[in-house]
Motif scaffolding. Sequence first.
Motif, PDB file in Angstrom:
ATOM      1  N   ASN A   1       0.783  -1.233   0.000  1.00 46.67           N
ATOM      2  CA  ASN A   1       0.000   0.000   0.000  1.00 46.67           C
ATOM      3  C   ASN A   1       0.816   1.283   0.000  1.00 46.67           C
ATOM      4  N   GLY A   2       2.057   1.245   0.460  1.00 42.02           N
ATOM      5  CA  GLY A   2       2.843   2.464   0.606  1.00 42.02           C
ATOM      6  C   GLY A   2       3.784   2.760  -0.535  1.00 42.02           C
ATOM      7  N   SER A   3       4.122   1.772  -1.311  1.00 38.98           N
ATOM      8  CA  SER A   3       5.072   2.007  -2.405  1.00 38.98           C
ATOM      9  C   SER A   3       4.317   2.263  -3.703  1.00 38.98           C
ATOM     10  N   ASP A   4       4.967   2.943  -4.607  1.00 38.35           N
ATOM     11  CA  ASP A   4       4.374   3.207  -5.916  1.00 38.35           C
ATOM     12  C   ASP A   4       5.413   2.911  -6.974  1.00 38.35           C
ATOM     13  N   PRO A   5       5.271   1.859  -7.770  1.00 36.24           N
ATOM     14  CA  PRO A   5       4.137   0.947  -7.827  1.00 36.24           C
ATOM     15  C   PRO A   5       4.112  -0.007  -6.636  1.00 36.24           C
ATOM     16  N   ARG A   6       2.930  -0.580  -6.406  1.00 33.80           N
ATOM     17  CA  ARG A   6       2.791  -1.569  -5.346  1.00 33.80           C
ATOM     18  C   ARG A   6       3.604  -2.810  -5.703  1.00 33.80           C
ATOM     19  N   ILE A   7       4.082  -3.523  -4.688  1.00 31.87           N
ATOM     20  CA  ILE A   7       4.944  -4.680  -4.909  1.00 31.87           C
ATOM     21  C   ILE A   7       4.370  -5.885  -4.176  1.00 31.87           C
ATOM     22  N   ILE A   8       4.341  -7.018  -4.869  1.00 29.83           N
ATOM     23  CA  ILE A   8       3.998  -8.291  -4.241  1.00 29.83           C
ATOM     24  C   ILE A   8       5.289  -9.084  -4.152  1.00 29.83           C
ATOM     25  N   HIS A   9       5.642  -9.502  -2.954  1.00 30.19           N
ATOM     26  CA  HIS A   9       6.936 -10.141  -2.700  1.00 30.19           C
ATOM     27  C   HIS A   9       7.034 -11.518  -3.354  1.00 30.19           C
ATOM     28  N   ARG A  10       6.040 -12.347  -3.247  1.00 28.11           N
ATOM     29  CA  ARG A  10       5.916 -13.701  -3.808  1.00 28.11           C
ATOM     30  C   ARG A  10       6.753 -14.769  -3.125  1.00 28.11           C
ATOM     31  N   ASP A  11       7.597 -14.428  -2.160  1.00 24.73           N
ATOM     32  CA  ASP A  11       8.414 -15.466  -1.525  1.00 24.73           C
ATOM     33  C   ASP A  11       8.628 -15.150  -0.044  1.00 24.73           C
ATOM     34  N   VAL A  12       7.537 -14.803   0.644  1.00 25.25           N
ATOM     35  CA  VAL A  12       7.623 -14.532   2.078  1.00 25.25           C
ATOM     36  C   VAL A  12       7.825 -15.869   2.791  1.00 25.25           C
ATOM     37  N   LYS A  13       8.927 -15.989   3.506  1.00 22.04           N
ATOM     38  CA  LYS A  13       9.242 -17.184   4.291  1.00 22.04           C
ATOM     39  C   LYS A  13      10.284 -16.798   5.326  1.00 22.04           C
ATOM     40  N   CYS A  14      10.471 -17.668   6.306  1.00 24.31           N
ATOM     41  CA  CYS A  14      11.383 -17.341   7.417  1.00 24.31           C
ATOM     42  C   CYS A  14      12.788 -16.990   6.944  1.00 24.31           C
ATOM     43  N   SER A  15      13.291 -17.694   5.958  1.00 25.03           N
ATOM     44  CA  SER A  15      14.659 -17.418   5.515  1.00 25.03           C
ATOM     45  C   SER A  15      14.774 -16.107   4.742  1.00 25.03           C
ATOM     46  N   ASN A  16      13.653 -15.480   4.406  1.00 24.09           N
ATOM     47  CA  ASN A  16      13.678 -14.174   3.743  1.00 24.09           C
ATOM     48  C   ASN A  16      13.323 -13.047   4.702  1.00 24.09           C
ATOM     49  N   ILE A  17      13.484 -13.303   5.987  1.00 20.68           N
ATOM     50  CA  ILE A  17      13.298 -12.292   7.018  1.00 20.68           C
ATOM     51  C   ILE A  17      14.633 -12.136   7.734  1.00 20.68           C
ATOM     52  N   LEU A  18      15.161 -10.932   7.731  1.00 18.87           N
ATOM     53  CA  LEU A  18      16.429 -10.651   8.418  1.00 18.87           C
ATOM     54  C   LEU A  18      16.146  -9.843   9.680  1.00 18.87           C
ATOM     55  N   LEU A  19      16.988 -10.012  10.683  1.00 20.25           N
ATOM     56  CA  LEU A  19      16.887  -9.234  11.915  1.00 20.25           C
ATOM     57  C   LEU A  19      18.111  -8.339  12.026  1.00 20.25           C
ATOM     58  N   ASP A  20      17.886  -7.064  12.352  1.00 24.68           N
ATOM     59  CA  ASP A  20      19.024  -6.165  12.542  1.00 24.68           C
ATOM     60  C   ASP A  20      19.545  -6.299  13.970  1.00 24.68           C
ATOM     61  N   LYS A  21      20.523  -5.498  14.340  1.00 22.93           N
ATOM     62  CA  LYS A  21      21.156  -5.631  15.654  1.00 22.93           C
ATOM     63  C   LYS A  21      20.187  -5.378  16.796  1.00 22.93           C
ATOM     64  N   ASP A  22      19.091  -4.663  16.523  1.00 26.12           N
ATOM     65  CA  ASP A  22      18.073  -4.388  17.539  1.00 26.12           C
ATOM     66  C   ASP A  22      16.903  -5.362  17.451  1.00 26.12           C
ATOM     67  N   MET A  23      17.079  -6.440  16.677  1.00 25.75           N
ATOM     68  CA  MET A  23      16.073  -7.476  16.480  1.00 25.75           C
ATOM     69  C   MET A  23      14.823  -6.967  15.755  1.00 25.75           C
ATOM     70  N   ASN A  24      14.982  -5.967  14.913  1.00 26.51           N
ATOM     71  CA  ASN A  24      13.890  -5.496  14.068  1.00 26.51           C
ATOM     72  C   ASN A  24      13.883  -6.326  12.795  1.00 26.51           C
ATOM     73  N   ALA A  25      12.710  -6.810  12.418  1.00 25.38           N
ATOM     74  CA  ALA A  25      12.591  -7.661  11.239  1.00 25.38           C
ATOM     75  C   ALA A  25      12.595  -6.834   9.962  1.00 25.38           C
ATOM     76  N   ARG A  26      13.257  -7.353   8.943  1.00 30.00           N
ATOM     77  CA  ARG A  26      13.314  -6.723   7.624  1.00 30.00           C
ATOM     78  C   ARG A  26      13.025  -7.788   6.571  1.00 30.00           C
TER      79      ARG A  26
END
Length: 117
Positions: A14-39
Amino acid sequence: MLIGISKGLEYLHNGSDPRIIHRDVKCSNILLDKDMNARVCDFGLSKQLVQSDASHVTTVVKGTAGYLDPEYYSTQQLTEKSDVYSFGVVLLELICGREPLCHTGTPDSFNLVLWVR
């Protein structure tokens, strides 16, 4: 962590233009930064929704088995719902401590989503 993932997907949908569908959301495609924030990462399979594709994109099905939205798999029509389904599988993984596809145990328990259902 889950709030960070959901905020990331909400931005893509909803926030990007154009809108983006990731198509591969899974645990291995989630990174955590040093403050444990998910990306959310790895946009290799992502698709942009341009104005002419306002509701969906018809495309060859791509993604990871166990995380694929059954509706997308059967119709080949990609929508944001596909990412939401995959996010739900990630949520189930975290709650149950199981992989989405597991070939041990009874045949009824091979697929995490079917097992939970």
